[in-house]
Design a protein around this motif. Structure first.
Motif, PDB file in Angstrom:
ATOM      1  N   MET A   1       0.848  -1.192   0.000  1.00 39.73           N
ATOM      2  CA  MET A   1       0.000   0.000   0.000  1.00 39.73           C
ATOM      3  C   MET A   1       0.890   1.250   0.000  1.00 39.73           C
ATOM      4  O   MET A   1       1.887   1.308   0.715  1.00 39.73           O
ATOM      5  N   THR A   2       0.522   2.222  -0.836  1.00 37.81           N
ATOM      6  CA  THR A   2       1.315   3.449  -0.902  1.00 37.81           C
ATOM      7  C   THR A   2       0.579   4.581  -0.206  1.00 37.81           C
ATOM      8  O   THR A   2      -0.594   4.836  -0.508  1.00 37.81           O
ATOM      9  N   GLU A   3       1.268   5.226   0.719  1.00 40.95           N
ATOM     10  CA  GLU A   3       0.684   6.359   1.430  1.00 40.95           C
ATOM     11  C   GLU A   3       1.780   7.363   1.748  1.00 40.95           C
ATOM     12  O   GLU A   3       2.959   7.110   1.511  1.00 40.95           O
TER      13      GLU A   3
ATOM     14  N   ALA B   1      -4.384   9.909   1.099  1.00 38.18           N
ATOM     15  CA  ALA B   1      -4.524   9.054  -0.078  1.00 38.18           C
ATOM     16  C   ALA B   1      -3.878   7.708   0.189  1.00 38.18           C
ATOM     17  O   ALA B   1      -2.813   7.629   0.786  1.00 38.18           O
ATOM     18  N   THR B   2      -4.554   6.670  -0.222  1.00 38.97           N
ATOM     19  CA  THR B   2      -4.018   5.309  -0.103  1.00 38.97           C
ATOM     20  C   THR B   2      -4.084   4.671  -1.477  1.00 38.97           C
ATOM     21  O   THR B   2      -5.151   4.586  -2.084  1.00 38.97           O
ATOM     22  N   MET B   3      -2.922   4.261  -1.966  1.00 37.24           N
ATOM     23  CA  MET B   3      -2.886   3.653  -3.294  1.00 37.24           C
ATOM     24  C   MET B   3      -2.605   2.160  -3.178  1.00 37.24           C
ATOM     25  O   MET B   3      -1.738   1.751  -2.416  1.00 37.24           O
TER      26      MET B   3
ATOM     27  N   VAL C   1      -7.628   7.358   5.693  1.00 36.06           N
ATOM     28  CA  VAL C   1      -8.310   6.275   4.989  1.00 36.06           C
ATOM     29  C   VAL C   1      -8.206   5.007   5.835  1.00 36.06           C
ATOM     30  O   VAL C   1      -7.117   4.630   6.249  1.00 36.06           O
ATOM     31  N   LEU C   2      -9.331   4.377   6.099  1.00 35.42           N
ATOM     32  CA  LEU C   2      -9.306   3.153   6.908  1.00 35.42           C
ATOM     33  C   LEU C   2      -9.334   1.927   6.014  1.00 35.42           C
ATOM     34  O   LEU C   2      -8.357   1.225   5.884  1.00 35.42           O
ATOM     35  N   PHE C   3     -10.465   1.688   5.376  1.00 30.43           N
ATOM     36  CA  PHE C   3     -10.564   0.538   4.475  1.00 30.43           C
ATOM     37  C   PHE C   3      -9.710   0.836   3.228  1.00 30.43           C
ATOM     38  O   PHE C   3      -9.907   1.844   2.571  1.00 30.43           O
ATOM     39  N   PRO C   4      -8.748  -0.040   2.929  1.00 35.65           N
ATOM     40  CA  PRO C   4      -7.753   0.345   1.923  1.00 35.65           C
ATOM     41  C   PRO C   4      -8.134   0.103   0.460  1.00 35.65           C
ATOM     42  O   PRO C   4      -7.533   0.683  -0.434  1.00 35.65           O
ATOM     43  N   TYR C   5      -9.103  -0.783   0.241  1.00 34.57           N
ATOM     44  CA  TYR C   5      -9.341  -1.210  -1.139  1.00 34.57           C
ATOM     45  C   TYR C   5     -10.498  -0.482  -1.811  1.00 34.57           C
ATOM     46  O   TYR C   5     -11.537  -0.242  -1.200  1.00 34.57           O
TER      47      TYR C   5
ATOM     48  N   ARG D   1      -7.372  -1.253  10.852  1.00 32.46           N
ATOM     49  CA  ARG D   1      -7.970  -0.128  10.123  1.00 32.46           C
ATOM     50  C   ARG D   1      -9.404  -0.452   9.719  1.00 32.46           C
ATOM     51  O   ARG D   1     -10.291   0.390   9.790  1.00 32.46           O
ATOM     52  N   VAL D   2      -9.591  -1.681   9.284  1.00 30.62           N
ATOM     53  CA  VAL D   2     -10.941  -2.079   8.890  1.00 30.62           C
ATOM     54  C   VAL D   2     -11.827  -2.137  10.140  1.00 30.62           C
ATOM     55  O   VAL D   2     -13.006  -1.750  10.108  1.00 30.62           O
TER      56      VAL D   2
END
Lengths: 296, 385, 199
Positions: free
Chosen positions: B184-186, C34-36, C60-64, B294-295
């Motif tokens: 993941m990129t942040e 932003a989460t990529m 951003v919590l849920f990443p997808y 996070r979820v």
């Protein structure tokens, strides 16, 4: 001078951890003999012994590191070479010797031996070959010759044995030799020579295991083994390593088979990296406490 | 002491967790690493192989994970900070050497970017299935420390923490990332070197001759001497005495193993590294770690929107497990809910510590993606009833 | 406000870099989050490329990305694959020379740009992704123009900076002009066809 004033000091003693003696090795075992040659070879060198490390794996020969009065590393089974690789790369000032057995270096650790030779990493690897797993009680090894008996080959072995010199030669070692524990002087000279070289140097030493290999195969005691080694050995320096396979009762080809110049790992790395590589001088105490950098 | 600014890429970056972990290692002072390529961890060593030579370091790609997990320990005994990076199958191959690092008290970091398993499983997708392996993977009795980042920013900062803990306690530290966090990129903020605290190696304070390599002081953590410093160290994977010499009897075994256990156990409070939110007065507390936290946070928000009293307990350091905290919390809540990307691993520990004082609800997931917040929400609602 | 964005095309179009630029612009230059994420599986080989971005003013919590608010497609394959996942009122940006719109989601607002042609006019086909970023910026307003321009500058080597800035401007300009006209819509939309989902 009266005889009572005469104190015998064996110079080799300084190289051994006296507080670890006696060793675990059985009477007649050849490992101690090889250590004696090794100690003499080391003493004759212009090497800083406080910057010399010895690394072993597991097994009877794997105990050598723990008897030497050097920086001693007794690692896991088969992994002496990768440990030594890390040690050497992270401190190139060290002279690093790997000293272990046939099962450890060529079977469980065989892959590392191949790749250390391929990389030509600056290590001297000494492999004591007693043709059996002795520490665990005499099981067959990759080096057990012909149809020899062992506790796991009660009807005789039926796997062909490994020719170590040929393997490490093919993989790229810069120096490959073989002696037996009978050849103490030759072994010392070869070890002394190997210590001076840069790159992966490999020395195989045939050594009797009276407790298991000799006994299981009715080969007599250690003395019989010495007579046998003397009789069967043929010195062939520079001989092709494919001609050095060991066969039961056959000639034991000994000597220095390979001695070539080949850029070692670190030299080649520096050359390849060129300007991408930056020296990293250690910071002084003040720099550390100030969090400053020596370049600014 | 502070980080060496020559190794710190100070600034604001938009990078993935793998890259951030690499930068964290460099900031922590690791300039050497050994590894073997395996998805999804490879980007860490790819970056490290480019960065390390610029600071006089080196990455060596070994022939397998058995080799890399011991080569890194050679690097440490040569006086460097070092680490290895792997995933799933590679992590399994490294287990023996985690034990070696434990018994020889070699300070080092094992990074495991977890992917779906068992075996080859899901090479490119996330899971948290190696959590028990991080604790119990090698044979015999030993304790490790394990950290779980939930963002690229933490992949940076907690990697530094991992190295610091390794030095402080002289243990192998498990850095338990997962594919999602790794890829993941942040935004990642790397501070100035002087703002980064580094725990220095505990070097021998006595000269050779007076120094015992495995003699520990009050905190049970021995000082270290390296090869080439004149100490003639003796390091073995056998049970050993304070000199490092093999002593193969029950007394020596007892002394060594209990000391190595105790040095971690005593620090239980210091190693309780968690993030909490609205735990006081909560009916349900969601306990989670890594990407799942996070979820879970999303699910907690949804539950609060419905008027439920839900607290959050995020484990940053999962091993040692925050036993005391859970023991105190359990009697005060109706339920503890634990979602994780495995079939229920850390929840066993949670259950043990809760000791039947509240409901413990597992929200398992076989991995490959993250939970649906709704699934965690359903468990919260069940616990609140 | 959380926005789910997917940018997809084929390998070599710079899809990943374009998502990187937008993510960078939002999280570094605009103070947002932003989460990529990317697809790494075997399906990501053999030409297809896709990047997903979650952007928000909150962490951003849920990443997808599951149902994009904004879908940017630069290939027919990407369109076929991802269009069915779009939010029903989502915004669809397409490379109009490379994508034929069929089975369009009924409420989607569609904006097309000949990004490759524009890039070729600028002398380097490679910059089509940055043309697309400019276009994206103008149409969606999901990211500030200034922040985006800074991110473009950060993301390309010094000697290509001018070219890329130009590419961004051309895309942006094209977008602004198009906005005055309003979204295009395919005449016959037949509803969403059965497409394998991408769990």
């Amino acid at each position: 001078m009266s005889t009572t004033d005469f104190v015998v000091h064996n110079p080799v003693e300084d190289l051994l951890r006296q507080d670890r003696v006696p060793t675990i090795w059985c009477p007649g075992c050849g490992i101690g003999t090889t250590v004696n040659s090794f100690a003499h070879a080391l003493l004759g060198q212009d090497i800083d012994l406080s910057k010399t490390a010895i690394v072993s794996g597991i097994g009877c020969s794997g105990r050598v590191s723990g008897y030497m009065n050097l920086d001693s590393f007794h690692t896991t089974h088969g992994r002496a070479i990768p440990f030594a690789t890390g040690l050497k790369l992270a401190n190139p000032e060290l002279t690093v010797i790997v000293y272990s057995g046939d099962g450890d270096l060529t079977s469980i650790g065989g892959n590392h031996l191949i790749h250390a030779a391929r990389r030509n990493i600056d290590l001297m690897v000494v492999c004591v070959n007693n043709m059996i797993y002795a520490m665990t009680g005499g099981q067959a090894a990759a080096t057990t010759p012909g149809s020899s008996m062992s506790t796991t080959t009660p009807y005789g072995a039926f796997e062909p044995e490994l020719n170590m010199p040929q393997l490490v030669d093919a993989a790229g070692a810069c120096f490959v030799a073989r002696w037996t524990s009978f050849h103490v002087m030759q072994l010392e000279r070869t070890m002394a020579k190997a210590l001076k070289k840069k790159g992966l140097r490999f020395i195989e030493i045939l050594s009797p295991c009276p407790t298991y290999f000799q006994r299981k195969n009715n080969l007599g005691d250690a003395l019989t083994a010495m007579v046998d080694y003397k009789k069967r050995s043929k010195i062939k320096h520079g001989c092709h390593t494919w001609e050095t396979a060991l066969e039961p009762g056959g000639d034991i080809i000994v000597g220095e088979f390979v001695d070539r110049e080949r850029e070692d790992y670190l030299t080649r790395m520096r050359r390849q990296l060129g300007s991408h590589y930056s020296e990293f001088p250690e910071q002084t105490e003040e720099e550390i406490s100030e969090g400053a950098c020596s370049e600014c | 002491m502070h980080a060496d600014q020559r190794c710190v890429l100070t600034g604001t970056h938009f990078i993935n967790g793998d890259a951030a972990c690499c930068e964290g290692a460099l900031s922590a002072g690791a300039r050497f690493a050994a590894g073997y390529p395996i998805t999804p961890s490879t980007e860490i060593v790819e970056r490290f192989s480019a960065r390390a030579p610029q600071v006089g370091g080196l990455f060596i790609q070994m022939e397998d994970e058995l080799a890399s997990s011991i080569a890194l320990q050679g690097m440490v005994w040569a006086g460097q900070k070092s680490f290895t990076v792997t995933s799933g199958p590679g992590y399994s191959l490294m287990m023996e050497h985690i034990g070696y690092a434990a018994i020889t008290e070699t300070p080092c970091v094992f990074v495991d970017v977890q992917r779906g398993g068992p075996s080859t499983g899901l090479p490119t997708l996330p899971a948290q299935g190696d959590m028990m392996q991080a604790r119990w993977g090698s044979h015999g009795d030993y304790l490790t420390i394990a950290l779980t980042p939930n963002s690229p920013q933490e992949c940076y900062s907690l990697t530094i923490k991992a190295f610091n803990l390794a030095e402080q306690f002289r243990v192998p530290v498990m850095f338990m990332m997962d594919e999602c966090v790794g890829h993941m990129t942040e935004k990642v903020v790397i501070p100035k070197a002087e703002e980064i605290e580094i725990y220095p190696r505990r070097l021998a304070s006595k000269p050779p001759g007076e120094f015992n390599l495995f003699e520990a002081g009050e905190d049970l953590v021995p000082e270290m001497a390296h090869a080439g410093e004149g100490y003639k160290v003796y390091v073995t994977g056998l049970t050993h005495d304070k000199r490092g010499y093999p002593v193969l009897n029950p007394k020596a075994q007892h002394e060594l193993v209990t000391r190595q256990f105790e040095k971690i156990r005593r620090a239980a409070d210091e190693l309780t590294i968690v993030e909490t939110e609205e735990i006081e007065g909560a009916d349900v507390v969601v306990v989670s770690y890594g990407i799942t936290s996070r979820v879970a946070q999303r699910a907690i928000q949804m539950a609060r929107d419905k008027g439920l009293k839900v607290g959050k307990l995020r484990l940053i350091c999962v091993w040692p497990f925050p036993e005391k905290l859970i023991r105190e919390l359990a009697p005060k809540v109706k339920a503890l809910v634990m979602p994780e990307l495995n079939m229920g691993q850390m929840v066993l520990e949670l259950e043990r510590c809760a000791g039947g004082k509240c409901q413990v609800i597992s929200v398992p997931h076989a991995g490959g993606t993250v939970h649906k917040p709704a699934d965690i929400l359903a468990a919260i609602e069940r616990g609140a009833r | 406000m959380l926005k789910e964005i997917r940018i997809a095309g084929f390998g070599g179009q710079g899809v990943i870099l374009s998502a990187h630029i937008v993510g960078r612009a939002v999280s570094i230059h605009q103070g947002g989050y932003a989460t990529m994420t990317q697809n790494y599986g075997p399906e990501a080989r053999g030409g297809a490329a896709s990047a997903a971005l979650m952007v928000s003013d909150q962490p951003v919590l849920f990443p997808y990305v599951t149902h994009p608010d904004i879908l940017v497609v630069l290939s027919q394959e990407a369109y076929t694959r991802y269009a069915p996942e779009m939010k029903s009122d989502g915004v669809l940006l397409v490379e109009e020379d490379l994508v034929r719109l069929e089975n369009l989601p009924p409420q989607a607002r569609v904006y097309g740009i000949p990004a490759t042609r524009i890039a070729e006019e600028l002398g380097k086909k490679m910059v089509l992704n940055v043309v697309m970023v400019g276009f994206f910026c103008a149409i969606t307003k999901a990211v500030d123009r200034e922040a985006c321009l800074k991110a473009v500058s950060d993301s390309v080597p010094e000697r290509f900076r001018k070219l890329n800035t130009e590419a961004f401007d051309r895309g942006f300009q094209f977008g602004e002009e198009l906005l005055l006209k309003g979204p295009a819509k395919e005449e016959q939309t037949v509803g969403v066809g059965a497409v394998e989902s991408d769990d």
